[in-house]
Design an enzyme around this catalytic site. Sequence first.
Site, PDB file in Angstrom:
ATOM      1  N   ASP A 121     -59.044  19.901  -7.578  1.00 42.62           N
ATOM      2  CA  ASP A 121     -59.591  18.650  -7.045  1.00 42.62           C
ATOM      3  C   ASP A 121     -59.398  17.478  -8.019  1.00 42.62           C
ATOM      4  OD1 ASP A 121     -61.412  19.199  -9.009  1.00 42.62           O
ATOM      5  OD2 ASP A 121     -63.190  19.105  -7.717  1.00 42.62           O
TER       6      ASP A 121
ATOM      7  N   ASP B 181     -74.649  19.533 -24.777  1.00 49.68           N
ATOM      8  CA  ASP B 181     -74.974  18.154 -25.094  1.00 49.68           C
ATOM      9  C   ASP B 181     -76.377  17.891 -24.546  1.00 49.68           C
ATOM     10  OD1 ASP B 181     -74.550  15.368 -25.742  1.00 49.68           O
ATOM     11  OD2 ASP B 181     -72.414  15.721 -25.399  1.00 49.68           O
TER      12      ASP B 181
ATOM     13  N   ASP C  57     -77.479  13.520 -28.130  1.00 54.14           N
ATOM     14  CA  ASP C  57     -77.017  12.180 -27.822  1.00 54.14           C
ATOM     15  C   ASP C  57     -77.966  11.100 -28.350  1.00 54.14           C
ATOM     16  OD1 ASP C  57     -74.902  10.891 -26.101  1.00 54.14           O
ATOM     17  OD2 ASP C  57     -76.671  10.031 -25.139  1.00 54.14           O
TER      18      ASP C  57
ATOM     19  N   GLU D 264     -76.445  12.812 -32.840  1.00 48.93           N
ATOM     20  CA  GLU D 264     -75.627  11.599 -32.844  1.00 48.93           C
ATOM     21  C   GLU D 264     -76.553  10.466 -33.253  1.00 48.93           C
ATOM     22  OE1 GLU D 264     -72.820   8.845 -29.963  1.00 48.93           O
ATOM     23  OE2 GLU D 264     -74.766   9.542 -29.307  1.00 48.93           O
TER      24      GLU D 264
ATOM     25  N   HIS E 149     -65.094  11.763 -27.637  1.00 50.48           N
ATOM     26  CA  HIS E 149     -64.887  11.180 -26.306  1.00 50.48           C
ATOM     27  C   HIS E 149     -65.235   9.697 -26.236  1.00 50.48           C
ATOM     28  CE1 HIS E 149     -69.098  11.937 -26.627  1.00 50.48           C
ATOM     29  NE2 HIS E 149     -69.327  11.243 -25.532  1.00 50.48           N
ATOM     30  N   ASP E 150     -65.799   9.146 -27.300  1.00 50.24           N
ATOM     31  CA  ASP E 150     -66.138   7.713 -27.331  1.00 50.24           C
ATOM     32  C   ASP E 150     -65.162   6.903 -28.182  1.00 50.24           C
ATOM     33  OD1 ASP E 150     -68.474   8.140 -25.833  1.00 50.24           O
ATOM     34  OD2 ASP E 150     -69.664   8.515 -27.646  1.00 50.24           O
TER      35      ASP E 150
HETATM   36  C1  GLC Z   1     -73.515   8.551 -26.590  1.00 46.70           C
HETATM   37  C2  GLC Z   1     -72.401   9.254 -25.872  1.00 46.70           C
HETATM   38  C3  GLC Z   1     -71.703   8.285 -24.980  1.00 46.70           C
HETATM   39  C4  GLC Z   1     -72.706   7.769 -23.977  1.00 46.70           C
HETATM   40  C5  GLC Z   1     -73.962   7.217 -24.652  1.00 46.70           C
HETATM   41  C6  GLC Z   1     -75.082   7.082 -23.678  1.00 46.70           C
HETATM   42  O1  GLC Z   1     -73.050   7.580 -27.445  1.00 46.70           O
HETATM   43  O2  GLC Z   1     -71.547   9.874 -26.781  1.00 46.70           O
HETATM   44  O3  GLC Z   1     -70.596   8.830 -24.330  1.00 46.70           O
HETATM   45  O4  GLC Z   1     -72.123   6.770 -23.189  1.00 46.70           O
HETATM   46  O5  GLC Z   1     -74.429   8.042 -25.680  1.00 46.70           O
HETATM   47  O6  GLC Z   1     -75.567   8.333 -23.297  1.00 46.70           O
HETATM   48 CA    CA Z   2     -62.044  20.954 -10.422  1.00 49.69          CA
END
Ligand code: GLC
Ligand code: CA
Length: 554
Positions: free
Chosen positions: A24, A97, A198, A248, A321-322
């Site tokens: 998908d 996470d 996070d 984080e 990922h950021d």
């Molecule tokens: C953290 C995450 C990010 C997200 C933000 C709000 O910085 O790594 O991807 O947008 O928090 O949750």
């Molecule tokens: Ca999939």
Amino acid sequence: MADWWKKSVVYQVYPRSFMDANGDGIGDLKGITQKLDYLAELGVDVIWLSPIYQSGGTDAGYDISDYYAIEQEFGTMADFDELLLEAHRRGLKIVMDLVVNHTSDKHAWFQESRMDRNNPKRDYYIWRDGHEGQMPNQMMGYFCEPAWEHDAKTDQYYMHLFTIGQPDLNWENKQMREEIYTMMNWWLQKGIDGFRMDVISCISKPAKAVASDGGQGMDCTNGPKVHAYLKEMHEKTFSNYDCITVGETPGVTPDIAVQYAGFDANELNMVFQFELMDVDSGPLGKWTTQRYDLLDVKRTITRWQEGLFNRAWNSLYLGNHDQPRCVSRWGDDSTPLYWEKSAKMLCTFLHMLQGTPYVYQGDELGMTNVRLDGLSEARDVEIFNAYRLYVEEQQVFTHDEMMANINARGRDNARTPMQWNDGKGAGFTQGDPWIKINENHTRINAQKQVGDPDSIFSYYKQVIHLRKAYDIITDGAYKILDAENPNVYTYAREDENAKLLVMCNFTAQEQSADHVAAYLGQGKYKRLIGNYANESSPTDALQAYEARVYLIEA
Ligand code: GLC
Ligand code: CA
């Protein structure tokens, strides 16, 4: 082993873009399970999954609407259980996470909270009266938007440090905290191996940030009660399990990090700092094409390596990922040679430092930034918000300038699909991918690299293996040898028995290595790894993006 997480390498999976098993166009849990052998082959120990919970879908999963359910795009709880089982069978741990600074506005708590001012869940979130018909205060959130949103039903404002769809939880509320701990224990009981937490440095709001006084508001990091909350969380959850925890934490310095992750803090095992990520920021923060100055990298890394030594534990990362792709940002993807050499150099540089390294999916293949040809190819809410603010409202950037910034720094760079092979869907999907696939997947992909002894993938494997073989990489004291050199970064690691010499050329030009002669003295050395094939002695000049590591015995 006690503190096993010190010797571990963590691999971050961004589920939406890792592997799509049902065609998908969206990565899913079954896809991750299919690729566990690949991760085992790489040699990592821990897999951190970006959020897979049911979500409101405004911030790619970081807006959770049910902590006890799997997002249906990703599969089912049975798929998760299978992933956990199969990972454990291969000796791989799974870290979830944990997003508890805020929920989705679609979470049942918020749905109830917004119904009326006397609702029992009202106080789970941060509601304030306006100030003279305006927002409670002028505070801005992290995504180029005000931090307050008016809710007509009850004529009050709720706080959201991120998107409007991510209302901040009120950690002052004890009952809310207890519900979070119950949820965390539910996952730990299920057998997961830890949490990445996070924006956890933002959960306690300073009084000025939530004051309805029309003022400026203030930075919400490291608020007055954050350590009390984390100690309470530790006591009620982590302390009963053998798990890994990484917070984080925007806004931390080494001294503040010791408060969160000191060896006797009873809070977290380690934190992600942002000082390194900020060295190439411009006047408007991340939205710039400016390149970093290696001297700033050195000062920052050295402060953290020395500042936490014997006190707390570093987490080591160059991307996630950021962030943009690490080889494009810190290395050089302009030619095939520089790309390969600099990807391996960065791997060496990061993994030989003291701390737990984090590999972001695709970095082990040298995946690069993508080129978005316009906003229609973008997917990330932060990009849309920043474009609106800086191009449309404030006109500080032209369209072309902002696209250049987005292509240099935007979060979508890290979120394009994993490049498994050179086929149409890059081996990621049989269908239409949710975000564009980087065109260079025909050249950069796993199929080409796994099994090729000279590939970036094989180099990562060797480096990860070295960490297991030599305790000095985990335990040795860090010492910088060329603090004033803007091109080469040379550092040593030292313990009672030996020294490790790590040499990294951060440029495409040949650089002299004469400076290591004095450090070597009469010691016998052995080359442990390097990204050029020839046998070399430590004082040989460094080629373009060359990295070499030597073990020196006194
Ligand atoms: C953290 C995450 C990010 C997200 C933000 C709000 O910085 O790594 O991807 O947008 O928090 O949750
Ligand atoms: Ca999939």
